[in-house]
Design a protein around this motif. Sequence first.
Motif, PDB file in Angstrom:
ATOM      1  N   TYR A 198       7.286   3.527-140.469  1.00  0.00           N
ATOM      2  CA  TYR A 198       7.112   2.855-139.176  1.00  0.00           C
ATOM      3  C   TYR A 198       8.458   2.332-138.683  1.00  0.00           C
ATOM      4  O   TYR A 198       8.767   2.387-137.480  1.00  0.00           O
ATOM      5  N   SER A 199       9.278   1.849-139.597  1.00  0.00           N
ATOM      6  CA  SER A 199      10.602   1.352-139.206  1.00  0.00           C
ATOM      7  C   SER A 199      11.471   2.486-138.682  1.00  0.00           C
ATOM      8  O   SER A 199      12.186   2.336-137.686  1.00  0.00           O
ATOM      9  N   TRP A 200      11.429   3.659-139.357  1.00  0.00           N
ATOM     10  CA  TRP A 200      12.194   4.811-138.863  1.00  0.00           C
ATOM     11  C   TRP A 200      11.699   5.240-137.487  1.00  0.00           C
ATOM     12  O   TRP A 200      12.498   5.629-136.627  1.00  0.00           O
ATOM     13  N   ASN A 201      10.385   5.176-137.288  1.00  0.00           N
ATOM     14  CA  ASN A 201       9.844   5.505-135.970  1.00  0.00           C
ATOM     15  C   ASN A 201      10.344   4.529-134.912  1.00  0.00           C
ATOM     16  O   ASN A 201      10.671   4.921-133.786  1.00  0.00           O
ATOM     17  N   THR A 202      10.436   3.253-135.293  1.00  0.00           N
ATOM     18  CA  THR A 202      10.933   2.238-134.356  1.00  0.00           C
ATOM     19  C   THR A 202      12.406   2.449-134.050  1.00  0.00           C
ATOM     20  O   THR A 202      12.853   2.325-132.902  1.00  0.00           O
ATOM     21  N   VAL A 203      13.182   2.797-135.080  1.00  0.00           N
ATOM     22  CA  VAL A 203      14.594   3.109-134.849  1.00  0.00           C
ATOM     23  C   VAL A 203      14.720   4.279-133.884  1.00  0.00           C
ATOM     24  O   VAL A 203      15.557   4.279-132.964  1.00  0.00           O
ATOM     25  N   GLY A 204      13.879   5.297-134.072  1.00  0.00           N
ATOM     26  CA  GLY A 204      13.899   6.431-133.153  1.00  0.00           C
ATOM     27  C   GLY A 204      13.572   6.018-131.732  1.00  0.00           C
ATOM     28  O   GLY A 204      14.183   6.519-130.775  1.00  0.00           O
ATOM     29  N   SER A 205      12.622   5.105-131.579  1.00  0.00           N
ATOM     30  CA  SER A 205      12.278   4.618-130.237  1.00  0.00           C
ATOM     31  C   SER A 205      13.456   3.902-129.595  1.00  0.00           C
ATOM     32  O   SER A 205      13.733   4.070-128.396  1.00  0.00           O
ATOM     33  N   LEU A 206      14.159   3.094-130.400  1.00  0.00           N
ATOM     34  CA  LEU A 206      15.330   2.390-129.865  1.00  0.00           C
ATOM     35  C   LEU A 206      16.421   3.375-129.458  1.00  0.00           C
ATOM     36  O   LEU A 206      17.039   3.237-128.397  1.00  0.00           O
ATOM     37  N   VAL A 207      16.647   4.383-130.288  1.00  0.00           N
ATOM     38  CA  VAL A 207      17.642   5.406-129.952  1.00  0.00           C
ATOM     39  C   VAL A 207      17.202   6.176-128.708  1.00  0.00           C
ATOM     40  O   VAL A 207      18.009   6.502-127.830  1.00  0.00           O
ATOM     41  N   GLY A 208      15.900   6.464-128.625  1.00  0.00           N
ATOM     42  CA  GLY A 208      15.387   7.159-127.442  1.00  0.00           C
ATOM     43  C   GLY A 208      15.571   6.355-126.180  1.00  0.00           C
ATOM     44  O   GLY A 208      15.887   6.905-125.114  1.00  0.00           O
ATOM     45  N   ALA A 209      15.381   5.030-126.285  1.00  0.00           N
ATOM     46  CA  ALA A 209      15.574   4.172-125.116  1.00  0.00           C
ATOM     47  C   ALA A 209      17.037   4.136-124.708  1.00  0.00           C
ATOM     48  O   ALA A 209      17.375   4.161-123.519  1.00  0.00           O
ATOM     49  N   LEU A 210      17.935   4.100-125.704  1.00  0.00           N
ATOM     50  CA  LEU A 210      19.364   4.002-125.407  1.00  0.00           C
ATOM     51  C   LEU A 210      19.932   5.329-124.908  1.00  0.00           C
ATOM     52  O   LEU A 210      20.624   5.386-123.888  1.00  0.00           O
ATOM     53  N   LEU A 211      19.615   6.408-125.622  1.00  0.00           N
ATOM     54  CA  LEU A 211      20.158   7.715-125.245  1.00  0.00           C
ATOM     55  C   LEU A 211      19.312   8.383-124.165  1.00  0.00           C
ATOM     56  O   LEU A 211      19.800   8.701-123.080  1.00  0.00           O
ATOM     57  N   GLY A 212      18.023   8.601-124.472  1.00  0.00           N
ATOM     58  CA  GLY A 212      17.153   9.288-123.520  1.00  0.00           C
ATOM     59  C   GLY A 212      16.829   8.470-122.290  1.00  0.00           C
ATOM     60  O   GLY A 212      16.439   9.023-121.258  1.00  0.00           O
ATOM     61  N   GLY A 213      16.973   7.148-122.394  1.00  0.00           N
ATOM     62  CA  GLY A 213      16.678   6.303-121.245  1.00  0.00           C
ATOM     63  C   GLY A 213      17.892   5.864-120.464  1.00  0.00           C
ATOM     64  O   GLY A 213      17.754   5.284-119.383  1.00  0.00           O
ATOM     65  N   TYR A 214      19.084   6.141-121.009  1.00  0.00           N
ATOM     66  CA  TYR A 214      20.283   5.684-120.289  1.00  0.00           C
ATOM     67  C   TYR A 214      21.481   6.605-120.499  1.00  0.00           C
ATOM     68  O   TYR A 214      21.903   7.303-119.573  1.00  0.00           O
ATOM     69  N   ALA A 215      22.019   6.640-121.700  1.00  0.00           N
ATOM     70  CA  ALA A 215      23.336   7.245-121.911  1.00  0.00           C
ATOM     71  C   ALA A 215      23.377   8.724-121.540  1.00  0.00           C
ATOM     72  O   ALA A 215      24.345   9.193-120.919  1.00  0.00           O
ATOM     73  N   LEU A 216      22.347   9.488-121.924  1.00  0.00           N
ATOM     74  CA  LEU A 216      22.378  10.927-121.657  1.00  0.00           C
ATOM     75  C   LEU A 216      22.381  11.248-120.166  1.00  0.00           C
ATOM     76  O   LEU A 216      22.770  12.345-119.759  1.00  0.00           O
ATOM     77  N   PHE A 217      21.934  10.308-119.333  1.00  0.00           N
ATOM     78  CA  PHE A 217      21.888  10.556-117.895  1.00  0.00           C
ATOM     79  C   PHE A 217      23.285  10.619-117.272  1.00  0.00           C
ATOM     80  O   PHE A 217      23.419  11.011-116.112  1.00  0.00           O
ATOM     81  N   PHE A 218      24.295  10.230-118.021  1.00  0.00           N
ATOM     82  CA  PHE A 218      25.653  10.412-117.507  1.00  0.00           C
ATOM     83  C   PHE A 218      26.006  11.898-117.419  1.00  0.00           C
ATOM     84  O   PHE A 218      26.884  12.289-116.636  1.00  0.00           O
ATOM     85  N   TRP A 219      25.327  12.720-118.231  1.00  0.00           N
ATOM     86  CA  TRP A 219      25.639  14.158-118.255  1.00  0.00           C
ATOM     87  C   TRP A 219      24.438  15.027-117.901  1.00  0.00           C
ATOM     88  O   TRP A 219      24.615  16.159-117.462  1.00  0.00           O
ATOM     89  N   LEU A 220      23.234  14.526-118.095  1.00  0.00           N
ATOM     90  CA  LEU A 220      22.037  15.340-117.950  1.00  0.00           C
ATOM     91  C   LEU A 220      21.132  14.809-116.843  1.00  0.00           C
ATOM     92  O   LEU A 220      21.228  13.636-116.458  1.00  0.00           O
ATOM     93  N   ASP A 221      20.248  15.682-116.346  1.00  0.00           N
ATOM     94  CA  ASP A 221      19.235  15.288-115.367  1.00  0.00           C
ATOM     95  C   ASP A 221      17.881  15.142-116.052  1.00  0.00           C
ATOM     96  O   ASP A 221      17.739  15.373-117.259  1.00  0.00           O
ATOM     97  N   LEU A 222      16.879  14.784-115.259  1.00  0.00           N
ATOM     98  CA  LEU A 222      15.560  14.495-115.830  1.00  0.00           C
ATOM     99  C   LEU A 222      14.995  15.678-116.605  1.00  0.00           C
ATOM    100  O   LEU A 222      14.415  15.498-117.693  1.00  0.00           O
ATOM    101  N   HIS A 223      15.116  16.890-116.051  1.00  0.00           N
ATOM    102  CA  HIS A 223      14.539  18.038-116.749  1.00  0.00           C
ATOM    103  C   HIS A 223      15.260  18.305-118.069  1.00  0.00           C
ATOM    104  O   HIS A 223      14.655  18.791-119.030  1.00  0.00           O
ATOM    105  N   HIS A 224      16.543  17.977-118.147  1.00  0.00           N
ATOM    106  CA  HIS A 224      17.256  18.121-119.415  1.00  0.00           C
ATOM    107  C   HIS A 224      16.718  17.137-120.452  1.00  0.00           C
ATOM    108  O   HIS A 224      16.507  17.504-121.619  1.00  0.00           O
ATOM    109  N   ILE A 225      16.512  15.894-120.041  1.00  0.00           N
ATOM    110  CA  ILE A 225      16.004  14.882-120.972  1.00  0.00           C
ATOM    111  C   ILE A 225      14.623  15.295-121.489  1.00  0.00           C
ATOM    112  O   ILE A 225      14.312  15.145-122.683  1.00  0.00           O
TER     113      ILE A 225
END
Length: 784
Positions: A198-225
Amino acid sequence: AMGLLNLGAGLIFVALGLRAAEGGAPVAAGGSTPTVDAPALGSGAYAGFAVTALLAGFAMMALQTTLNRIGGLAMGASHFTFAMVVATFVFCIALGSLAVSLLPRIHPALVVLSQWALVVYLVVLYGVVEDAPYYAHMIRALFTSERASFYPYHFAIFLGLLVVTLVPLALSGALLPLLFHHLRDKVGDLGAVAGRLYSWNTVGSLVGALLGGYALFFWLDLHHIYRVAVVALAAGSAILTALVLPERRRLALLALVLLLVAVVSQPTWDPRKLAVGAFREHEPMPISFLGPEVFFAHFQDRYDGPDYVRFYDDDPSISVAVFDGVTKSGERTRAIVNNGKVDGLVPMDEVTMCLAAILPAMFSQRAERSFVIGYGTGLTVGDLAALDSMREVVVAEISSGVLAAAPLFEELNRGAAASPKTHLVRGDAYRSLLRSEGAYDIIVSEPSNPWVTGVEMLFSEEFLRAARRRLNPGGVYAQWFHTYETDPASVELVLNTYRQVFDHVAIWYGTAFDLILLGFADDDVTLDLDFVEKQFERSDIRMQLRDIGIESFAELLAHEVVPIGVVAEARLNDRVHTIGHPLLSHTAARAFFAGRHSRLPPTLHGQAARLGAQNSLLRRYAARFGGRLPDPIRAQVVTEVCRLDGPRCATLFAQWQYESPESPVLPRLLAHMRRLPAVADQLSPDRLAKLTWLFDAGTLPDVPYDYKSAARGARLFVDHYHHAAPFDGHALAAIWSRCSGDDRCQSGADRHRDMGHARPDASDRAANERGRSSRISVAGRKPG
């Protein structure tokens, strides 16, 4: 509060664990003593399950961000959209977990099949997502724009989201319970293993929020995410297959390769569909139920051919597009579109964006350093930078997409971004303003509409106070607001919050439904007509005003709608919009749903009316000509007002008829204006005759009134009141005094008792002019 509850629950279980450790190791059901820290799994197998849990958390949080952004493009980026998408995720994940607990038997292959089914469903769903604005419009077309439909509509949207996302989200929610069930006979201490997974799943959620919810948008669009999330789930499914069904490893690898090919080969989402802004269509259309292709083709016809999208970018904050179009008259247009909403249209919005720069520059003591909130099309920034006196224009823009699109507007905004005076700061306006160095003579705020999530902060009392503290003495804060797609409650809330911060406020029109609120930094302010006219004659200012069609000083004064000092005395509700109690985001979203136009609240009672007549710049300008403008100048004023406000247009025509009925210019201009659909209804002979009576109680017909007739007279008085041409309050009193035969007549008379008693005599006007002959008064301090 929920965070504290979770921390409290965690502390309780920590305490229970420590207590159990002191009392000896717990005994497992089979009688053996398990090792709490070491699972009865190989390290490779445990790592595989941990990676699967992490990838699932990352993917689902990235998908949630993607669907939140798609929801904003389909339904408007309000906090209601965000709430519905998040609620759908939480609810469906909970249903998936519940479904696992209700199963009588769970086959080992179920955990693998559920995850592959999730991946396949998302691949199929990918091809439908870009049509979300159409399906959201279909649901909207089933509901009226009445307030009572607001929550039923959103509940219907919630149900629609459930229909589309129930299967994949429930499958994602089933993953961890299925993993725990699969491992229950393979580990000694299931609680420890489950907690770690469950902790690893939570870490993944945090990474998803940081990367998939913010950082990756500097280079990618919605369909890429979206694709990245699907690939992460597919990789997790392949790992899971190898762990749970080792005999199917080759099949899992083949499935992973096929899915990667399917994901990569999918077409990109069409920005012509995503950014169309169909959520602003509040009523059913003939094409509402004819399918997405017909629907989107209709919108494309509004623009300049099939390739009208000149720019598109899903940045970390918003989705930005630039559209090219052609009006019915053949005029070419260019628009900046944020989250599906046009936030700047050239040339239609040029008047508002120019006046947002020029008005505070004319009224401030100095105009050397300015701060602009929101770059948009760059027209306001360019007009400020073009002023001879301006040394620096600092611009706070949170969207990297807007800044990337800036070159497309360079030919339209005097090269704003390239000007050596312009300093672009990418960041939140609130933080950028507080972190900036020094103070400013002018601050201009041109954000999006306040129903858009996050924008309401820029209308809050806290932000306005912070902005006022950053103004130099004699400085001016200019705030854009609108009267379209809003309601009186939202307008009053904005005005009342504004006047809590600024003691002196004036309101000017940009265009018909755009307002410019001017807040003055100093505590004691009046406006010197001579100084304002001198500012108007400056070559740099005169040139910019000519570019937007304002040729004369009188035409500029026609844009003043509420003179300085009136808002402070207006009868507004006592609600204030603050960050701690953000009322505006809620009221503005409900008003946007209704999609109607609003008007400014009445400011014709008592002291407000008296200050309006006294401080009206146009009225004081007329005093130079004995109180009546010459016909050529009056024609300029009336023509300009008719572009802005139909009711006040009728008021000025009625005043003209009352003061100069023999004017040769009047009938020609009136005939011309009656041919314009926008104001024709307001200029009917019957309406103008009744408005003419309101300028002089002595001209009222000596007839009795019933309640309905008196109420209609009062309604005309309120709707058409103009501080530059104030009605005679005694006329309204006379109407009510002749109202009889109904108990409501007295209540009506009481409600309107002090309306419009505001017309100073000639000696008052002369004294008023003499008391405002100093430049210092414009800077914010009364002379003497």
